[in-house]
Design an enzyme around this catalytic site. Structure first.
Site, PDB file in Angstrom:
ATOM      1  CG  HIS A 109       4.329  -1.742   1.939  1.00 57.29           C
ATOM      2  ND1 HIS A 109       2.997  -2.103   1.948  1.00 57.29           N
ATOM      3  CD2 HIS A 109       4.925  -2.459   2.915  1.00 57.29           C
ATOM      4  CE1 HIS A 109       2.798  -3.004   2.888  1.00 57.29           C
ATOM      5  NE2 HIS A 109       3.938  -3.238   3.499  1.00 57.29           N
ATOM      6  CD  GLN A 134       9.115  -4.839  11.716  1.00 54.63           C
ATOM      7  OE1 GLN A 134       8.611  -5.936  11.811  1.00 54.63           O
ATOM      8  NE2 GLN A 134       8.926  -4.062  10.662  1.00 54.63           N
ATOM      9  CG  HIS A 139      -0.288  -0.290   2.515  1.00 52.94           C
ATOM     10  ND1 HIS A 139       0.609   0.585   3.076  1.00 52.94           N
ATOM     11  CD2 HIS A 139      -0.352  -1.343   3.366  1.00 52.94           C
ATOM     12  CE1 HIS A 139       1.047   0.096   4.216  1.00 52.94           C
ATOM     13  NE2 HIS A 139       0.494  -1.079   4.416  1.00 52.94           N
ATOM     14  NE  ARG A 195      -1.896  -7.152  11.408  1.00 51.54           N
ATOM     15  CZ  ARG A 195      -2.041  -8.221  12.171  1.00 51.54           C
ATOM     16  NH1 ARG A 195      -3.184  -8.455  12.777  1.00 51.54           N
ATOM     17  NH2 ARG A 195      -1.047  -9.054  12.353  1.00 51.54           N
ATOM     18  N   GLY A 230       8.947   1.155   8.314  1.00 56.15           N
ATOM     19  CA  GLY A 230       7.931   2.143   8.676  1.00 56.15           C
ATOM     20  C   GLY A 230       7.909   2.383  10.184  1.00 56.15           C
ATOM     21  CD  GLN A 231       8.931   5.593  14.394  1.00 54.85           C
ATOM     22  OE1 GLN A 231      10.009   5.256  13.922  1.00 54.85           O
ATOM     23  NE2 GLN A 231       8.668   5.532  15.692  1.00 54.85           N
ATOM     24  CB  SER A 287      -2.297  -1.576   8.540  1.00 52.40           C
ATOM     25  OG  SER A 287      -2.269  -2.954   8.823  1.00 52.40           O
TER      26      SER A 287
END
Ligand code: PAF
Length: 280
Positions: A35, A151, A32, A185, A145-146, A183
């Site tokens: 990215h 992570q 998306h 998701r 990605g922040q 996301s």
């Protein structure tokens, strides 16, 4: 753009350009705008850009989540071609985890709380696959990605501890017009849940606004996050956090800088979001 599946093909591409800088964007596909913002940054800062697309089974602590994860390789490749990516590595599982594979990387304290506590084994899977990606691509810079703030902290720690000679670049979270962090998701949300999901952003805005008006007490900031999330009927709070952005340990008392973060289920979909406040 070259699309390859084997480690040897990636290494051959890297060997063919020893003097050129490479930027790596590790992904699990279902790309998306979030990215693509990483890819664009990598494009600006490097002579060559590589993207990996691999749904890494070892970082899913919930098998149904792994099955539900969208796989859209053809569409992903078209998007990456339009961004002038040089190399896409989309390996089958056996290429990354051949029979007999038995090494994992465990990052310490920074990987324990928050997502680490909620998703046992998750960061072990992430650190292991990212270390492999770093070894395969040998990039000068790697882009994350922040939105997945912990992570980023875990990968920075791993890269420092294991002497990976590259820059880890964290890029700002990309949001929908109503503030929802992008996301893969989000596609799982129905219409009512999609509307409800903006509560994560709204909770962050309430806490950031309080910070901007001088609130520094970590407990009061946590309460603002929690109270805003609970106004949404479809949201079930997993955690709210006001933590040190590098160590991920919860702050007690007054904060000088902080990562405000949260995880909440909207219906059956677990979403996370965060914002940084204070001097970084
Ligand atoms: O952020 C992701 O998409 C994944 O955790 C990553 C970094 C590609 C490792 O599988």
């Amino acid at each position: 753009m070259q699309v390859v599946t084997t480690i040897e093909e990636v290494r051959a591409a890297r060997r063919a350009t020893p003097a050129l800088s490479w930027g790596l964007v590790p992904t699990m596909g279902a790309l998306h705008e979030g990215h693509l913002s990483l890819v664009r940054r990598a494009r600006e800062e490097n002579a060559r850009v590589g993207v990996s697309i691999f749904v890494n089974p070892t970082q899913f602590n919930d098998p149904t989540d792994l099955v539900a994860y969208p796989r859209t390789l053809e569409q992903d490749a078209k998007l990456l071609e339009a961004e002038r990516v040089d190399l896409v590595w989309a390996p089958p599982e056996e290429e990354v985890y051949p029979p007999g594979f038995q090494t994992t990387i465990t990052v310490g304290e920074v990987a324990q709380p928050l997502e680490g506590a909620a998703r046992p084994g998750h960061f072990q899977g992430v650190a292991t696959v990212v270390a492999k990606l770093f070894n395969v691509f040998d990039p000068n810079r790697a882009y994350f990605g922040q939105k997945d703030a912990q992570q980023v902290a875990v990968i920075r720690q791993m890269a420092r501890d294991l002497d990976f000679d590259m820059e880890i670049v964290a890029c700002p979270t990309v949001r929908e017009a109503d503030g929802l962090a992008m996301s893969s998701r989000n596609a799982r949300l129905n219409l009512a849940e999609r509307r409800a999901a903006t509560v994560l952003y709204r909770a962050l805005i309430v806490a950031v606004d309080a910070w901007d008006h001088g609130e520094r007490d970590a407990d009061r900031l946590r309460a603002l996050l929690q109270n805003t999330l609970t106004t949404e009927r479809l949201a079930r709070v997993d955690y709210v956090s006001v933590a040190d952005p590098e160590t991920m340990q919860e702050i007690s008392g007054k904060a000088r800088r902080a990562l405000l973060s949260m995880a909440a289920f909207i219906g059956a979909t677990r979403l996370i979001d965060n914002m940084l406040v204070g001097d970084q």
